[in-house]
Write an enzyme that holds these catalytic residues in place. Sequence first.
Site, PDB file in Angstrom:
ATOM      1  CE1 TYR A  91      -2.454   3.112   2.667  1.00 41.17           C
ATOM      2  CE2 TYR A  91      -3.421   2.704   0.507  1.00 41.17           C
ATOM      3  CZ  TYR A  91      -3.337   3.464   1.652  1.00 41.17           C
ATOM      4  OH  TYR A  91      -4.118   4.575   1.795  1.00 41.17           O
ATOM      5  CG  HIS A 131      -7.140   4.945  -0.578  1.00 43.88           C
ATOM      6  ND1 HIS A 131      -6.439   4.398   0.481  1.00 43.88           N
ATOM      7  CD2 HIS A 131      -8.215   4.133  -0.771  1.00 43.88           C
ATOM      8  CE1 HIS A 131      -7.065   3.323   0.926  1.00 43.88           C
ATOM      9  NE2 HIS A 131      -8.142   3.137   0.184  1.00 43.88           N
TER      10      HIS A 131
END
Lengths: 179, 748
Positions: A91, A131
């Site tokens: 991530y 994101h």
Amino acid sequence: RISTSMPHLPVEYGNVTPKNVGQVRVLNQHIFPIVYADKFYSDLLLPGKADLSRLAYYNDVLVGALCCRLENEKAEDIAVVDPSSKGVRMYIMTLGVLAPYRELGIGSQLLQHLLDLVAKKYPHLEDIYLHVQTSNKLALDFYAKFGFQNIATIPDYYKRIDPPDCYIVSKKVRPAIEK
Amino acid sequence: ASSLAAGCGARVAAYVRLMPPKQLQVQQQQQNPQVLPAKEANLFKTALKFYNGKKYKKGLRSVDQILVKFPKHAETLGIKALVLNSLDRMEEAHVAAREGIKSDVRSFVCWHALGVLHRTEHNYPEASKCFRTALRFDERNDRILRDLNLLQVMMRDYTGYIDTRRKFLEQRPSLRANWIGLITAYHLAGNNQVALKTILTYEDSIQPVAEPEFEHGELLLYKNLIIEQMGDMSAAIEDLNKCERLVIDKTQHQEIMGRLTHQAGRFEYAEKIWRDLIFKNSEHYAYHQALILTRSRIPYGQGLPDLKLPATPYDRKASLPHLNDDQVATLESVYDDLAGAYPRSNLVKRVPLTFTKGESFKRRLLAYIVPYLRKGIPSLFGDLKALYTDKDKVAAIEEVALACETSLRANRSLPLKQDKEGEQESPSSMLWALFFLAQHYDRLEQHDKAFKYLEEALNHTPTVIELHMFKARIYKHTGNLALAAEAFDSARKMDFADRYLNTKTTLYLLRADKPTEADRMIGLFTKEGENPVIYLAEMQACRYELEKAESFYRTGQYGLALKMLKAIDKHFVDIRDDETDFHGYCLRRGALRAYYRMVEFEDNLFSQPYYVRMAKGFVRTYLALHTKPAAPKAAEIDEYAGMSEIERKKAISKKKREDARKLVPEPKAKGKGPKGKQVIEAKPDPDPFGEALATIPDTLKEASKYITTLKLSVPKDVEVHILACDLYARRQRYLLVLNSLQACLKSS
């Protein structure tokens, strides 16, 4: 001095250490609308996590940084809402370059370094994902160049900024398992 | 005490050899209570061994064993006094020494011991008297002679010093050290002629030196210094020429030659030497300064403001005398040539900025600044700061800097003609240009403008620590000391491994009157396991102690301020004491000119900036105490202001615990001392709040002691005379007030 036609800045790279983590915080606070908590920065310094972040220096000045973490290393780690993900994922928490130093290849070099690292050391990962705020066209184009795709949308992901929605942008790592 | 041991030991050994049978022994002992029988004589030898080996407690035990049976044995009592002196038990030591003298007034051991005691207590005149008395009873005692010799030079009793040095030379004229000792003695006493004669006599007595070697080379340069001080430049130059072959330090030799020939007015010759030195090292500022003066045919020392020792006209701090247009033009062409010859020299480009004017200055300034902005060198402003005394140059600097800024904003380029087209500056050039402008306006006290530029720079690249440091500095300049400390702390947090940031944060905290936080801050970098305050006192960290004292003064805590100032006073006493080691060391090493400078330094100790600041601090504090005498209890500390009741109680009890700890400072772990060295435990602090210092009966008398010292050491300091006026007025010594006012007018 740098050429106007093919801008490229000579940059040196380094790792996050207890000595310079304060600078990383200043960098992130300046670039991102989100303020990260102390745990974010102390986690960067955990043993064995050194290669998950990378700092970019120009003339000994910190101008950019990439901070990642591994997810689902242990089963309890809750990933974000994506039912297809089961394995370990990388991530990207933050990847940013100070405004005056953008479009000179630094961000690309940082991301490419990550891709190379994953290919060499973490080929078993499901994917690399992050994101991106729906309004951030620049970022979306940037990741698209490297083969990232929008795989989902999360409404009201952000609490204090507008628009509050974000995309999950992901790049697959390991080849799909034949079912 | 090895000679002492030899002296006593020999006597004891003599007695031991002639050991008569027991009855005779007893008889002898009854006749002469100074003779020791076999057992005690051995104990005596052991005691001496312990003393020499620094095992003082064991030595004391041996000595006490002898004294059980022979309580009036003078020599033992003398040794006991010496041992107690080393154990820092001065009252007992004095008692022992006096007992010894009472039993045998001719005992040189006891007189010597008493002298040592006085020396430890800095009572040099008394010590000198005792040593002389000891010498009366044992004239050839080398040890006592050396002690006396050292004492004489410490007291600057040059007549006595020369006397004892002569004695050494007479005893052993073959020893080089004795010659050097006498020579330096004459020189220090100011008798250059006799010193010179002695050197020549010595040179005649030794074999001619074949190869250059350090000690002899130093002696030759020392001789040259003596000749130069006698005033005859041409004789000095001639001598310097003669000794060139044998001097090892060729650079030094050349520098001296350059200076002497300049002083003698031989400008062309001097200029050549300085050019040669620039060839050896183009980055030494003094060489350039000398070149400018000699090339412009300006006599050495002309038009110079009154300089402090040991500066010369070649000092960076010495401003250039006024140069006319012809001289400037000549120098410009000289430096253009030098720039061609030494293309990588930074100083060759910087020096012309000091003497050029107008368009030429602007042109050179731009060429100088651009590489700094490109490379991103933070010290650009610091480098140009010295030019700010000249108003025209300041305007020019501003013009050039603003031009760079405009050009960078418009098309990210610098206003300097370049060979390559299609290139831009890197983004950081803007950053450093903004930073420079911020510093520029801050220097001109346009703090708002400075802040504006700094904010923009911070917005551009917030990760540059220098920007955060400078923000704190602007706050400091605008008087916002609390904000300044906070700002510097956030700069510090960007690099915890940087000791400089830590130290500066501490100093900013002290300026903001937060001494406890400052102690904690500096403690992050002091030696582990030791109380930082104690450690810094050991390191003689005067700046820290001064800032702390001044902070206490500002917040009205005069007792604590005096305590800190006293600590600094002690450092200077220690520096003066440490001089003892150097008299032997420098001469042994043959570093004669350095030795001479050291003595000069010690002589001028009280004009050292830290000492002056401390002494003024004493005077100010005592004057403040005179206005408002100290209350018996320790003053309330401001740090509790603004806390809730619970917090206040917590803070007070915490402080009480800390103070209790301060009373018993951490003793050094005994086991960890170097082998064989007995560790003396630190004494508990008898006066933690400085109350004893603050509540002395006559504060003004104490203050006038410091004023007297200051008037002698820094007579040109106006502040000293102003303080003196205040002091004398309070003591109603109006003639002295008048005196001080006149001195004020004279110095300003």
